[in-house]
Design an enzyme around this catalytic site. Structure first.
Site, PDB file in Angstrom:
ATOM      1  CG  LEU A 101      -2.214  -0.675   1.296  1.00  0.00           C
ATOM      2  CD1 LEU A 101      -2.921  -0.365   2.604  1.00  0.00           C
ATOM      3  CD2 LEU A 101      -3.087  -0.290   0.119  1.00  0.00           C
ATOM      4  CG  ASP A 102       1.903   5.460  -2.252  1.00  0.00           C
ATOM      5  OD1 ASP A 102       2.373   5.918  -1.186  1.00  0.00           O
ATOM      6  OD2 ASP A 102       1.953   6.067  -3.335  1.00  0.00           O
ATOM      7  CG  LEU A 103       0.357   3.664   4.231  1.00  0.00           C
ATOM      8  CD1 LEU A 103       0.865   3.504   5.653  1.00  0.00           C
ATOM      9  CD2 LEU A 103      -1.112   3.282   4.154  1.00  0.00           C
ATOM     10  CG  HIS A 168      20.650   2.164  14.403  1.00  0.00           C
ATOM     11  ND1 HIS A 168      19.558   1.481  13.923  1.00  0.00           N
ATOM     12  CD2 HIS A 168      21.119   2.918  13.367  1.00  0.00           C
ATOM     13  CE1 HIS A 168      19.371   1.792  12.651  1.00  0.00           C
ATOM     14  NE2 HIS A 168      20.284   2.667  12.298  1.00  0.00           N
ATOM     15  CG  ASP A 169      20.689  -2.708  20.258  1.00  0.00           C
ATOM     16  OD1 ASP A 169      19.605  -3.173  20.643  1.00  0.00           O
ATOM     17  OD2 ASP A 169      21.775  -2.956  20.820  1.00  0.00           O
ATOM     18  CE1 TYR A 172      17.556   4.693  20.202  1.00  0.00           C
ATOM     19  CE2 TYR A 172      17.222   2.407  19.571  1.00  0.00           C
ATOM     20  CZ  TYR A 172      17.108   3.754  19.285  1.00  0.00           C
ATOM     21  OH  TYR A 172      16.561   4.161  18.099  1.00  0.00           O
ATOM     22  CG  ASP A 198      17.132  -2.806  17.893  1.00  0.00           C
ATOM     23  OD1 ASP A 198      17.065  -1.645  18.344  1.00  0.00           O
ATOM     24  OD2 ASP A 198      17.732  -3.077  16.832  1.00  0.00           O
TER      25      ASP A 198
END
Length: 420
Positions: A101-103, A168-169, A172, A198
């Protein structure tokens, strides 16, 4: 669920629990999996979100992966590939369906809202406010489905001074204080081999949050927003560290905590054949058994000795362990009641009898891809255990099927394809 969207929709007992075995699904018998009545719209990519929805899918949720038609989930295209899709993608996205789907298009948004009307949960992992800019934020979606549970997984959460930061992980872990303590004394912080923030801070917290919201929704009849910050989740892992720091007002040195190298009884030692033996003899009885087995009974009273004595014991134990091969030590410890284990490679892990018995690596014969090894399901339920039922979907593989379920005609589906 709110209502039936059309004649193709599933039927629900609105008065009962969505997890109840009394719920009927059109064309199916009584529920056999705990989440079979739950529909999840998964807008996530990469690792944290897909691992969260994998847990839900393995236990029966109808997870519909909403992907951009041009590229989809980036992980699809990583190497190595199996049947044109990455091995990691196959592992993270089994038991799911895919809709392209193109939201950003009005038709794509309209279809997505139709899906929201028939769904219980939306999960996304964009940066905060991305969905709002698309006109598909929680406040908008709940107008179409007041019972909707909307889970947003992000690095720093939906509020606070870091709300717009990328991460990224590793970042954090850095902010959480955990990375500072990883590694050897006097050495630099060491990066873990798996993604703690993550998965532990994001995926698992999100799955728990979603299930809590489902339980509460069955009481109140209302949905809610689940705000998952991978940093928040990672900080919560400091249960054996932070309380002691607060109480003592002392910051431990890297590699000198009880559970990360500060004690001789909880350490990894190299063997004669350059393999490794892990020792986790934290309790006195296990420590006594270990010391006796290696001929160092004089160390038995020193389980809680000061750090300098611990260092001395580690050096002497290391010298002893280097005198025999890993196999020889495993034979010695086979009948000793202590906490000792070989450091296995991932290949050896897959051949370990305990892993095989617990089915933590399964060989599944998928109709499309053939026999494939998959990581097993770690949560064991006595009656309604999770199942690996289908291979990971191709990009947009189920678009026609799901549009048909929503009541779109063949002509309408063809028109949507032509308009991309």
């Amino acid at each position: 669920m709110l209502e039936k969207a059309d004649e193709h929709s599933r039927e629900y007992d609105l008065e009962g629990s969505a997890c109840s075995e009394s719920i009927a699904i059109e064309g199916r018998k009584t529920l056999k999996l705990p989440l079979e009545s739950i529909r999840v719209l998964d807008l996530t990519r990469l690792l944290p979100g897909p691992y969260c929805t994998l847990i839900l899918a393995d236990f029966g949720a109808d997870v519909i992966k909403i992907e951009n038609p041009d590229e989809g989930d980036y992980v699809r295209w990583d190497e190595p590939k199996i049947d044109g899709q990455s091995a990691v993608f196959h592992s993270l996205n089994r038991n799911k369906r895919s809709v392209a789907l193109d939201l950003k298009s009005e038709q794509g948004k309209s279809i997505f809202i139709d899906l929201v009307k028939t769904s219980d949960v939306v999960v996304e992992s964009f940066r905060p406010k991305v969905m709002e800019r698309l006109g598909l934020g929680y406040d908008e979606l709940k107008k179409h489905n007041p019972k909707l549970i909307y889970c947003a997984i992000s690095g720093y959460g939906q509020t606070g001074p870091y709300v717009d930061k990328a991460g990224h992980d590793l970042n954090y872990l850095s902010y959480s204080g955990i990375l500072h303590l990883q590694g050897e004394p006097e050495g630099k912080p060491l990066i873990p081999a798996v993604q703690i923030a993550d998965i532990g801070g994001g995926s698992l917290m999100a799955a728990i949050g979603i299930l809590l919201a489902i339980i509460e929704q069955r009481k109140s009849g209302e949905g809610q927003f689940v705000d998952i910050s991978m940093l928040d989740g990672t900080v919560s892992w400091m249960q054996t560290i932070l309380p002691n720091i607060v109480a003592s007002n002392q910051l431990p040195n890297r590699g000198e905590l009880t559970l990360n190298g500060g004690k001789a009884c909880y350490e990894v030692y190299q063997t004669k054949d350059k393999r490794f033996l892990s020792v986790g003899a934290l309790e006195q009885k296990f420590w006594a058994g270990f010391c006796a087995a290696i001929g160092k009974e004089e160390f038995i009273p020193d389980l809680d000795a000061p750090i300098e004595k611990q260092r001395m014991m580690k050096q002497e134990i290391a010298s002893v362990i280097k005198n025999k091969t890993l196999e020889e030590w495993l034979e010695i410890f086979d009948d000793v009641d202590t906490c000792v284990a070989p450091v296995l490679t991932p290949v050896e892990m897959m051949e370990d009898p305990q892993i095989i018995h617990r089915k933590m690596v399964e060989e599944i014969d998928f109709p499309k891809t053939g026999i494939m090894k998959q990581l097993g399901i770690p949560i064991k339920l006595s009656r309604t255990s999770g199942k690996i039922r289908s291979h990971a979907p191709a990009l947009g593989e189920h678009t026609d099927e799901i549009l048909h379920e929503l009541g779109y005609s063949k002509e309408e589906i063809l028109s949507l394809k032509q308009n991309k």
